[in-house]
Design an enzyme around this catalytic site. Structure first.
Site, PDB file in Angstrom:
ATOM      1  N   CYS A 103       4.443  59.514  21.315  1.00 43.72           N
ATOM      2  CA  CYS A 103       4.019  59.410  22.714  1.00 43.72           C
ATOM      3  C   CYS A 103       4.601  60.574  23.492  1.00 43.72           C
ATOM      4  O   CYS A 103       5.784  60.894  23.352  1.00 43.72           O
ATOM      5  CB  CYS A 103       4.497  58.086  23.291  1.00 43.72           C
ATOM      6  SG  CYS A 103       3.978  57.819  24.995  1.00 43.72           S
ATOM      7  N   GLU A 146      -3.270  53.977  24.362  1.00 41.81           N
ATOM      8  CA  GLU A 146      -3.553  54.581  25.662  1.00 41.81           C
ATOM      9  C   GLU A 146      -3.723  53.521  26.740  1.00 41.81           C
ATOM     10  O   GLU A 146      -3.194  53.656  27.846  1.00 41.81           O
ATOM     11  CB  GLU A 146      -4.830  55.419  25.516  1.00 41.81           C
ATOM     12  CG  GLU A 146      -4.805  56.684  26.274  1.00 41.81           C
ATOM     13  CD  GLU A 146      -3.536  57.448  26.027  1.00 41.81           C
ATOM     14  OE1 GLU A 146      -2.708  57.451  26.952  1.00 41.81           O
ATOM     15  OE2 GLU A 146      -3.345  58.008  24.950  1.00 41.81           O
ATOM     16  N   HIS A 149      -0.650  52.011  28.282  1.00 42.41           N
ATOM     17  CA  HIS A 149      -0.003  52.773  29.363  1.00 42.41           C
ATOM     18  C   HIS A 149      -0.449  52.304  30.746  1.00 42.41           C
ATOM     19  O   HIS A 149       0.277  52.454  31.722  1.00 42.41           O
ATOM     20  CB  HIS A 149      -0.329  54.265  29.240  1.00 42.41           C
ATOM     21  CG  HIS A 149       0.543  55.005  28.276  1.00 42.41           C
ATOM     22  ND1 HIS A 149       1.907  55.059  28.401  1.00 42.41           N
ATOM     23  CD2 HIS A 149       0.246  55.740  27.170  1.00 42.41           C
ATOM     24  CE1 HIS A 149       2.413  55.798  27.415  1.00 42.41           C
ATOM     25  NE2 HIS A 149       1.432  56.219  26.653  1.00 42.41           N
TER      26      HIS A 149
END
Ligand code: ZN
Length: 185
Positions: A103, A146, A149
Site C-alpha cells: 500500500c 482500494e 480505503h
C-alpha cells in the site's frame, strides 16, 4: 495538475469513512482536478490503484488501472482506467484467494491477505452514469483493497496470519518466486 503527497498510516484521514460525492460536484473544475491529481499521483508512485483519502481528500473516489506491460505485473492482462465513485460492494464468490499486498500509505511492507475471489461493485463513473462491474481473481483483490480505503480500512487490518507480514527487502529475499503477485495501491 500534479502528483500530490500520499499520506501514511497513522494519519486520521485514512481511518475515516469518506464522504459520498454529490452528483452536482462531478462537473466542477475542482472535481476534475481531483481526478487528474489522483491519476498523476498513482503514476508517480508506481501504484495500480489509489483512493482519494490517500491524498487526504475524504471523498468516495478511487482509480484503478492495471498496467499493460511492467516487470512486476507482466503476467496480467491490462485493465482500462476505472474511475469508481460512491461504490457499493457485495461478495459475488466468497471462495477465498490470497495475494501479497502493498500500500502506498504503508510503504516498505508486504502482507498476505485472503479475500473473496469475486465481488460485484455498483458505482458511478465520472459522468454520473450508474455502472456495475464484477471483479474476479487478482482484480477482485485490487478492488477490495482500494474500496477499503473509502471506509477507513487498510490491508493490514485484513491479515489473519501476521507471520505473513514482511518488509519488502526480506519479502524479495525469501518470497522471490512470488514477487510478481504483490500489488501496490
Ligand atoms: Zn492502499
Amino acid at each position: 495538475m500534479a502528483a500530490r503527497t500520499v499520506i501514511r498510516m497513522g494519519h486520521p484521514t485514512l481511518r475515516k469513512i469518506a464522504e459520498p460525492v454529490a452528483l452536482s460536484e462531478l462537473a466542477t473544475p475542482e472535481f476534475k482536478a481531483l481526478l487528474t491529481d489522483l491519476y498523476d499521483t498513482m503514476k508517480a508512485e508506481g501504484g495500480i490503484g489509489i483512493a482519494a483519502p490517500q491524498i487526504n481528500v475524504s471523498k468516495q473516489v478511487t482509480l484503478i488501472e492495471l498496467p499493460s506491460n511492467s516487470e512486476r505485473y507482466g503476467t496480467l492482462e491490462a485493465s482500462p482506467v476505472f474511475i469508481i465513485i460512491n461504490p457499493k460492494i457485495i461478495v459475488f464468490d466468497e471462495h477465498p484467494q490470497g495475494f501479497w499486498e502493498g500500500c502506498l500509505s504503508v510503504p516498505g511492507l508486504r502482507g498476505f491477505v485472503e479475500r473473496p475471489r469475486a465481488v460485484k461493485i455498483n458505482y458511478l463513473d465520472e459522468l454520473g452514469n450508474e455502472k456495475e462491474f464484477i471483479a474476479e481473481d487478482f482484480l477482485s483483490t485490487v478492488f477490495q483493497h482500494e474500496l477499503d480505503h473509502l471506509f477507513g480500512k487498510l490491508y493490514i487490518d485484513r491479515i489473519t496470519d501476521t507471520t505473513k507480514l514482511s518488509y519488502i527487502e526480506e519479502f524479495s529475499q525469501f518470497n522471490g518466486a512470488k514477487k510478481e503477485d504483490a500489488l501496490d495501491e
